[in-house]
Design an enzyme around this catalytic site. Structure first.
Site, mmCIF file in Angstrom:
data_model
loop_
_atom_site.group_PDB
_atom_site.id
_atom_site.type_symbol
_atom_site.label_atom_id
_atom_site.label_comp_id
_atom_site.label_asym_id
_atom_site.label_seq_id
_atom_site.Cartn_x
_atom_site.Cartn_y
_atom_site.Cartn_z
ATOM 1 N N TYR A 70 0.766 -1.099 -0.100
ATOM 2 C CA TYR A 70 -0.161 -0.089 0.049
ATOM 3 C C TYR A 70 0.808 1.213 -0.145
ATOM 4 O O TYR A 70 0.468 2.464 -0.462
ATOM 5 C CB TYR A 70 -1.070 0.009 1.199
ATOM 6 C CG TYR A 70 -2.120 -1.194 1.036
ATOM 7 C CD1 TYR A 70 -2.905 -0.819 0.172
ATOM 8 C CD2 TYR A 70 -2.071 -2.336 1.746
ATOM 9 C CE1 TYR A 70 -4.121 -1.754 -0.051
ATOM 10 C CE2 TYR A 70 -2.832 -3.430 1.443
ATOM 11 C CZ TYR A 70 -4.045 -2.999 0.448
ATOM 12 O OH TYR A 70 -4.990 -3.723 0.035
ATOM 13 N N GLY A 84 -11.605 -8.816 -3.993
ATOM 14 C CA GLY A 84 -12.900 -9.237 -3.534
ATOM 15 C C GLY A 84 -13.421 -10.688 -3.814
ATOM 16 O O GLY A 84 -12.493 -11.358 -4.288
ATOM 17 N N GLN A 87 -18.868 -13.278 -7.872
ATOM 18 C CA GLN A 87 -20.133 -14.035 -7.834
ATOM 19 C C GLN A 87 -20.350 -15.403 -7.960
ATOM 20 O O GLN A 87 -19.519 -15.977 -8.983
ATOM 21 C CB GLN A 87 -21.396 -13.494 -8.802
ATOM 22 C CG GLN A 87 -21.868 -12.059 -8.584
ATOM 23 C CD GLN A 87 -22.299 -11.686 -9.823
ATOM 24 O OE1 GLN A 87 -21.656 -11.177 -10.821
ATOM 25 N NE2 GLN A 87 -23.920 -11.806 -10.002
ATOM 26 N N PRO A 126 -21.002 -5.529 -5.396
ATOM 27 C CA PRO A 126 -21.756 -4.774 -6.429
ATOM 28 C C PRO A 126 -20.996 -3.345 -6.549
ATOM 29 O O PRO A 126 -21.081 -2.702 -5.565
ATOM 30 C CB PRO A 126 -23.039 -4.640 -5.638
ATOM 31 C CG PRO A 126 -22.498 -4.854 -4.061
ATOM 32 C CD PRO A 126 -21.469 -5.699 -4.005
ATOM 33 N N VAL A 127 -20.793 -3.087 -7.622
ATOM 34 C CA VAL A 127 -19.909 -1.886 -8.130
ATOM 35 C C VAL A 127 -20.194 -0.664 -7.743
ATOM 36 O O VAL A 127 -19.489 0.311 -7.283
ATOM 37 C CB VAL A 127 -19.209 -1.968 -9.521
ATOM 38 C CG1 VAL A 127 -20.520 -1.953 -10.542
ATOM 39 C CG2 VAL A 127 -18.036 -1.327 -9.923
ATOM 40 N N ASP A 153 -21.738 -3.310 -19.584
ATOM 41 C CA ASP A 153 -23.117 -3.528 -20.266
ATOM 42 C C ASP A 153 -23.389 -2.593 -21.516
ATOM 43 O O ASP A 153 -24.049 -3.237 -22.342
ATOM 44 C CB ASP A 153 -24.347 -3.061 -18.990
ATOM 45 C CG ASP A 153 -23.892 -3.676 -17.684
ATOM 46 O OD1 ASP A 153 -24.348 -4.500 -17.132
ATOM 47 O OD2 ASP A 153 -22.811 -3.219 -17.229
ATOM 48 N N HIS A 180 -25.374 -1.527 -12.059
ATOM 49 C CA HIS A 180 -24.804 -2.484 -12.717
ATOM 50 C C HIS A 180 -25.378 -3.825 -12.094
ATOM 51 O O HIS A 180 -24.946 -4.465 -11.158
ATOM 52 C CB HIS A 180 -23.335 -2.461 -12.812
ATOM 53 C CG HIS A 180 -22.583 -3.825 -13.210
ATOM 54 N ND1 HIS A 180 -22.747 -4.056 -14.443
ATOM 55 C CD2 HIS A 180 -21.892 -4.730 -12.592
ATOM 56 C CE1 HIS A 180 -21.906 -5.364 -14.657
ATOM 57 N NE2 HIS A 180 -21.546 -5.534 -13.558
HETATM 58 P P1 NAD Z 1 -11.045 -13.485 -7.949
HETATM 59 O O1 NAD Z 1 -11.272 -14.310 -6.857
HETATM 60 O O2 NAD Z 1 -10.526 -14.144 -9.195
HETATM 61 O O3 NAD Z 1 -10.099 -12.342 -7.481
HETATM 62 C C1 NAD Z 1 -10.050 -11.509 -6.265
HETATM 63 C C2 NAD Z 1 -8.720 -11.191 -5.756
HETATM 64 O O4 NAD Z 1 -8.996 -10.282 -4.665
HETATM 65 C C3 NAD Z 1 -7.939 -12.397 -5.242
HETATM 66 O O5 NAD Z 1 -6.621 -12.389 -5.600
HETATM 67 C C4 NAD Z 1 -7.782 -11.960 -3.861
HETATM 68 O O6 NAD Z 1 -6.651 -12.848 -3.070
HETATM 69 C C5 NAD Z 1 -8.030 -10.538 -3.692
HETATM 70 N N1 NAD Z 1 -8.381 -10.257 -2.124
HETATM 71 C C6 NAD Z 1 -9.421 -10.614 -1.416
HETATM 72 N N2 NAD Z 1 -9.336 -10.162 -0.269
HETATM 73 C C7 NAD Z 1 -8.488 -9.012 -0.418
HETATM 74 C C8 NAD Z 1 -8.071 -7.963 0.665
HETATM 75 N N3 NAD Z 1 -8.574 -7.908 1.646
HETATM 76 N N4 NAD Z 1 -7.183 -7.310 0.177
HETATM 77 C C9 NAD Z 1 -6.473 -7.461 -1.050
HETATM 78 N N5 NAD Z 1 -6.838 -8.378 -2.067
HETATM 79 C C10 NAD Z 1 -7.790 -8.916 -1.569
HETATM 80 O O7 NAD Z 1 -12.065 -12.740 -8.293
HETATM 81 P P2 NAD Z 1 -12.465 -11.895 -9.812
HETATM 82 O O8 NAD Z 1 -13.147 -12.807 -10.691
HETATM 83 O O9 NAD Z 1 -11.163 -11.108 -10.170
HETATM 84 O O10 NAD Z 1 -13.493 -10.764 -9.474
HETATM 85 C C11 NAD Z 1 -13.155 -9.771 -8.744
HETATM 86 C C12 NAD Z 1 -14.373 -8.793 -8.561
HETATM 87 O O11 NAD Z 1 -14.650 -8.064 -9.848
HETATM 88 C C13 NAD Z 1 -15.622 -9.586 -7.887
HETATM 89 O O12 NAD Z 1 -16.214 -8.667 -7.072
HETATM 90 C C14 NAD Z 1 -16.359 -9.506 -9.407
HETATM 91 O O13 NAD Z 1 -17.954 -9.635 -8.979
HETATM 92 C C15 NAD Z 1 -16.032 -8.127 -9.948
HETATM 93 N N6 NAD Z 1 -16.536 -8.073 -11.317
HETATM 94 C C16 NAD Z 1 -16.932 -6.769 -11.643
HETATM 95 C C17 NAD Z 1 -17.240 -6.662 -12.950
HETATM 96 C C18 NAD Z 1 -18.197 -5.411 -13.351
HETATM 97 O O14 NAD Z 1 -18.755 -5.197 -14.175
HETATM 98 N N7 NAD Z 1 -18.013 -4.445 -12.357
HETATM 99 C C19 NAD Z 1 -17.333 -7.756 -13.909
HETATM 100 C C20 NAD Z 1 -16.883 -8.950 -13.563
HETATM 101 C C21 NAD Z 1 -16.227 -9.020 -12.130
#
Ligand code: NAD
Length: 319
Positions: A70, A84, A87, A126-127, A153, A180
Site C-alpha cells: 500500500y 473481493g 459472484q 456490487p460495483v 453492459d 450494474h
Molecule cells: P478473484 O477471486 O479471481 O480475485 C479476487 C482477488 O482479490 C484475489 O486475488 C484475492 O486474493 C484478492 N483479495 C481478497 N481480499 C483481499 C483483500 N482484503 N485485500 C487485497 N486483496 C484481496 O475474483 P475476480 O473474478 O477477479 O473478481 C473480482 C471482483 O470483480 C468481484 O467482486 C467480481 O464480482 C467483480 N467483477 C466486476 C465486474 C463489473 O462489471 N464491475 C465484472 C466482473 C467481475
C-alpha cells in the site's frame, strides 16, 4: 496530483481474474509506465508480476511491473480496486455486499494513509455500492472516485445492436443506465444508429426490425454475466478492457463519454447515490454527468434503480 507526469502510475489491488485481465490489457495497450500489483495473497501478486514481466520482451512497452504494498500508492495516479469475492452461480451482486465491505475496509485506509491523492477506480461488485463505500471511507472528492458502472453492459448493448442492425457497434449510440445489476435498463428513446433513433428505424422498417427485439436485447445484456458465469465460472476479459478504456480516458484527459458509476449531484433529481450514467471522464475523474432527455417511463426506471442502490447502502449502516 500531476496527471500529466511522465510516469503514469497505476496500483492494482486484487490480482485475481479481473485484476489480471486489466493488467494484461494495460500491458498490451501500453497505457501506463508503472504498474504495482497488490493482493492479500502476496505470493499470487509476485507470481503475476513475474509472469507479466516475462512477456515484456515481446511487447511494445517498457512498463515497470512489480508486486508491492500500500505504501506504493503514495505517488500513484490511479488506484484500481478489483479485490473481493466473485459472484457464485445464482448469487446476486448485492449478496456480495457484506463480504466485500469488510475487504474494502482493509484496503481504503492504508491507501489513503500512503498519501495517495489520485483517482480511485473500482470494479468489485456490487460495483455501484462498492464505489460509494470507497468514496465514504476515503473521504475523497466524489469526482475522483468512479466505478466501472454500466460501461461493460453498454459495450455489450452496442455489440448486440451492431449485430442486429448489421452496423459497426461504434456507430450504435446507446447506453445501459442504472445499477450494474438486475435493475439496470436501456433508455431506448435515446438509442441511435448514427443520429437516427433506433425506435424510428424499427417503426419505418415494415417489420424488418421490430421494437420487441429491443426488449430481447435488453434481457440479453442483463443476463450476460450470469450466462458467462454458468459457462466459465467468472467474467473478466470484457471488464478488464472496460477498466483499461476508463484508465486511458483518465490518463489521456480525453473527456470521453463513458457510463461509469458516479455520484449524482442533482442530475436526474438524484443526490448522493453512485449509479451508472453517461459521464464525461478526464484526468480529473468524472468531469460532469450528462443528463439525457429520458422519457417519463425511463426516468421512473432510473429512479427505481437508484432506490435499490440507496436501500442496500443504507442497510450497511456505514459510519
Ligand atoms: P478473484 O477471486 O479471481 O480475485 C479476487 C482477488 O482479490 C484475489 O486475488 C484475492 O486474493 C484478492 N483479495 C481478497 N481480499 C483481499 C483483500 N482484503 N485485500 C487485497 N486483496 C484481496 O475474483 P475476480 O473474478 O477477479 O473478481 C473480482 C471482483 O470483480 C468481484 O467482486 C467480481 O464480482 C467483480 N467483477 C466486476 C465486474 C463489473 O462489471 N464491475 C465484472 C466482473 C467481475
Amino acid at each position: 496530483m500531476d496527471m500529466i507526469s511522465e510516469n503514469r502510475k497505476v496500483v492494482l489491488i486484487g490480482t485475481g481474474m479481473v485484476g489480471m485481465s486489466y493488467a494484461y490489457a494495460l500491458l498490451n495497450q501500453n497505457v501506463c509506465d508503472e504498474l504495482v500489483l497488490v493482493d492479500v495473497d502476496r505470493k499470487r501478486a509476485e507470481g503475476e508480476a513475474m509472469d507479466l514481466n516475462h512477456g515484456l520482451a515481446f511487447s511494445g512497452s517498457n512498463m515497470k511491473i512489480y508486486a508491492g504494498s500500500y505504501d506504493d500508492c503514495g505517488d500513484a495516479d490511479i488506484v484500481t480496486i478489483c479485490a473481493g469475492v466473485a459472484q457464485k452461480p445464482g448469487e446476486s451482486r448485492l449478496d456480495l455486499l457484506q463480504r466485500n465491505t469488510a475487504v474494502f475496509r482493509s484496503i481504503i485506509d492504508p491507501v489513503t494513509e500512503s498519501g495517495f491523492n489520485g483517482i480511485f477506480l473500482v470494479a468489485t461488485n456490487p460495483v455501484d455500492i462498492m464505489t460509494r463505500i470507497t468514496a465514504v471511507l476515503s473521504g475523497f472528492n466524489p469526482r475522483r472516485v468512479l466505478g466501472t458502472g454500466t460501461a461493460l453492459d453498454t459495450a455489450r448493448l452496442r455489440y448486440l445492436l451492431g449485430e442486429y442492425f448489421h452496423v459497426d457497434p461504434r456507430n450504435m449510440h446507446a447506453y445501459v443506465m442504472g445499477e450494474h445489476g438486475d435493475s439496470e435498463f436501456v433508455p431506448w428513446s435515446q438509442a441511435m444508429m448514427a443520429t437516427k433513433p433506433v425506435l424510428s428505424i424499427c417503426e419505418e422498417s415494415n417489420g424488418k426490425y421490430c421494437c420487441e427485439e429491443m426488449e430481447r436485447i435488453t434481457e440479453e445484456v442483463r443476463g450476460a454475466a450470469q450466462k458467462i458465469i454458468e459457462a466459465k465460472r467468472a467474467t473478466y476479459y470484457g471488464i478488464g478492457m472496460a477498466l483499461v478504456r476508463i484508465t486511458r480516458a483518465i490518463f489521456g484527459n480525453e473527456n470521453s463519454v463513458l457510463t461509469v458509476s458516479a455520484m449524482m449531484r442533482g442530475e436526474y433529481g438524484e443526490t448522493g447515490v453512485f449509479v451508472g450514467a453517461p459521464c464525461i471522464v478526464n484526468r480529473n475523474g468524472v468531469q460532469r454527468i450528462l443528463q439525457l432527455s429520458l422519457s417519463d417511463d425511463e426516468m421512473a426506471k432510473f429512479k427505481a434503480s437508484c432506490k435499490t442502490l440507496r436501500t442496500h447502502f443504507d442497510e450497511l449502516e456505514l459510519q
